[in-house]
Design a protein around this motif. Structure first.
Motif, short mmCIF file in Angstrom:
data_model
loop_
_atom_site.label_atom_id
_atom_site.label_comp_id
_atom_site.label_asym_id
_atom_site.label_seq_id
_atom_site.Cartn_x
_atom_site.Cartn_y
_atom_site.Cartn_z
N GLY A 177 3.51 -0.47 -10.20
CA GLY A 177 3.90 -1.33 -11.32
C GLY A 177 5.11 -0.84 -12.08
N ARG A 178 5.84 0.13 -11.54
CA ARG A 178 7.03 0.68 -12.21
C ARG A 178 8.26 -0.10 -11.78
NH1 ARG A 178 6.11 6.71 -10.13
NH2 ARG A 178 6.24 5.46 -8.23
N ARG A 179 9.05 -0.54 -12.73
CA ARG A 179 10.32 -1.21 -12.41
C ARG A 179 11.31 -0.17 -11.92
NH1 ARG A 179 10.96 -6.43 -14.03
NH2 ARG A 179 9.23 -7.26 -15.22
N PHE A 180 12.26 -0.62 -11.06
CA PHE A 180 13.23 0.34 -10.55
C PHE A 180 14.59 -0.29 -10.31
CE2 PHE A 180 11.00 -1.24 -6.74
CZ PHE A 180 12.05 -1.61 -5.91
N ASP A 181 15.60 0.59 -10.28
CA ASP A 181 16.95 0.23 -9.84
C ASP A 181 17.00 0.50 -8.34
OD1 ASP A 181 17.45 -0.02 -12.54
OD2 ASP A 181 18.69 1.76 -12.69
N GLY A 182 17.66 -0.37 -7.60
CA GLY A 182 17.74 -0.15 -6.16
C GLY A 182 18.65 -1.15 -5.49
N LYS A 217 16.83 8.18 -8.02
CA LYS A 217 16.25 8.65 -9.28
C LYS A 217 14.81 8.18 -9.47
CE LYS A 217 20.68 8.75 -11.65
NZ LYS A 217 21.48 8.23 -12.74
N HIS A 218 14.34 7.26 -8.64
CA HIS A 218 12.98 6.73 -8.77
C HIS A 218 11.99 7.71 -8.13
CE1 HIS A 218 10.12 3.51 -9.48
NE2 HIS A 218 9.62 3.72 -8.26
N PRO A 219 10.92 8.06 -8.84
CA PRO A 219 9.95 9.01 -8.27
C PRO A 219 9.16 8.38 -7.12
CG PRO A 219 9.16 8.17 -10.37
CD PRO A 219 10.56 7.63 -10.19
N GLY A 220 8.82 9.19 -6.13
CA GLY A 220 8.03 8.71 -5.00
C GLY A 220 8.91 8.18 -3.89
N ASP A 221 8.26 7.69 -2.85
CA ASP A 221 8.95 7.23 -1.65
C ASP A 221 8.72 5.75 -1.36
OD1 ASP A 221 10.20 9.67 -0.83
OD2 ASP A 221 8.21 10.42 -0.34
#
Length: 129
Positions: free
Chosen positions: A41-46, A75-79
């Motif tokens: 549920g985390r928003r991200f840049d990509g 910069k986003h945590p996780g894969d």
């Protein structure tokens, strides 16, 4: 909620396509800022891209395929990532009625590197009268 716009949510999308009576090819490339959401549920840049192809064998029968890739920036945590290819064989026997069979090969990952979804096979009949 997750699907509602938020301040700073931006998407820039570039697309191109080619189409004639027997062939279609299209593609998009996207630059996203807080526009997509990962499995937690985390928003991200990509960035992402998508390719779609269709080749007619007859006016009523064709094969189609697509590839989709969407990944957060470093910069986003996780894969987390969305990455899959899909293909269908379609026979259209009326204006909006068709028989199809297809598959989706999935290589998407959750943030913890487990599979996001599995590969699938589908077949069906869409009959409109």
């Amino acid at each position: 909620t997750i699907n509602e716009p938020q301040f700073g949510d931006e998407a820039t999308i570039f697309g191109v396509r080619f189409r004639n009576d027997w062939f279609y090819a299209g593609g998009t490339y996207s630059i996203l800022k807080q526009h997509e959401v990962d499995d937690l549920g985390r928003r991200f840049d990509g960035n992402g891209f998508e390719i779609a192809l269709r080749q007619h064998f007859t006016p009523r029968a064709w094969i189609e395929g697509a590839y989709n890739d969407l990944s957060p920036n470093s910069k986003h945590p996780g894969d987390f990532r969305v990455r899959f290819g899909a293909a269908n064989i379609v026979y259209n026997f009326d204006v909006a009625s068709r028989l199809f069979a297809g598959f989706r090969l999935d290589n998407s990952l959750r943030s913890d590197r487990t599979d996001l979804t599995g590969s699938t096979f589908a077949a069906g009949l869409n009959y409109t009268f």
